[in-house]
Design an enzyme around this catalytic site. Sequence first.
Site, PDB file in Angstrom:
ATOM      1  CG  ASP A 186      -1.971  -0.993   1.270  1.00  0.00           C
ATOM      2  OD1 ASP A 186      -1.974  -1.875   0.392  1.00  0.00           O
ATOM      3  OD2 ASP A 186      -2.811  -0.921   2.173  1.00  0.00           O
ATOM      4  CG  HIS A 208       2.190  -0.085   4.255  1.00  0.00           C
ATOM      5  ND1 HIS A 208       1.864  -1.049   5.169  1.00  0.00           N
ATOM      6  CD2 HIS A 208       1.102   0.723   4.133  1.00  0.00           C
ATOM      7  CE1 HIS A 208       0.620  -0.833   5.594  1.00  0.00           C
ATOM      8  NE2 HIS A 208       0.140   0.230   4.982  1.00  0.00           N
TER       9      HIS A 208
HETATM   10 ZN    ZN Z   1      -2.546   3.161   3.305  1.00  0.00          ZN
END
Ligand code: ZN
Length: 274
Positions: A89, A237
């Site tokens: 992400d 992430h």
């Molecule tokens: Zn996020």
Amino acid sequence: MFNKILKRCPLLLFLLVFVGCQPLNNLSAPPKKTQNISHEFKDRLFIRSDNYLAGKAPIDTHEKRAYKYPKNYIIEGNKNTKKVALTFDDGPSIYTTKIIQKLNNYKIKATFFMVGNAIQSFPDLVKKIHNEGHLIANHSWDHTNANEHQYIDKYWQEQITSTNSLIKQLTGITPSLFRPPFGSTSEKIIEKLAENNINTIIWSIDTQDWNNNINTAQNIASIAIKHAHPESIILMHDGGGNRQGTVDALDEIIQYYQQLNYQFVTVDELIALH
Ligand SMILES: [Zn+2]
């Protein structure tokens, strides 16, 4: 002789008729579920992590929604096949290229939930990621935290369609997956997305690589490995901060799952198994 016995003993007559009918009864009865079928689907869908911290949508909210919207709000696959989806992400960022390199070393594909305003800074990288077969999905325009009272049309325009349009412009594909920032969304948003054939994707393992206090490669790999389960969606992430720990954790995570004969798939492939 036999007739006489039957007349004297009606119970024996009843037993003979009853036993004689058994094969017929079995033929007309619906087939019983076999052990294999009953174990094919998961008994429960749930989110796993270590010392889950506050500040995000509560886990039980995600789990309840996963049952309320079984086709449109996904926390993990609902079967027991040995598939796993790595998701990244908040990118793209300077760490995305390093992550892609690692994935390509193992010839595996992953899913990238990208933020519109970050995409603007790395348009060529987005094209490259798409051309190499990874899946690009929507993670809002500017990482706004939606809530139950979000003004739906404004959110739709500013966060969903803006990012989808930019991704379509770069890749030719309109994303059909959306991950709400912080996992925070509303039923109205989930339903509006579903009406537009966009599924809301959460996760079933949170590696907590977003937490700068604990996101060493060792901790991230440890969480991803400890909570391994069939058809998991692993949250990581590639943007939003220093993601070197995430980059460095990948070798151990990928090698562990491959040793267990897991196949790495994109989230749309995992959902297709539903
Ligand atoms: Zn996020």
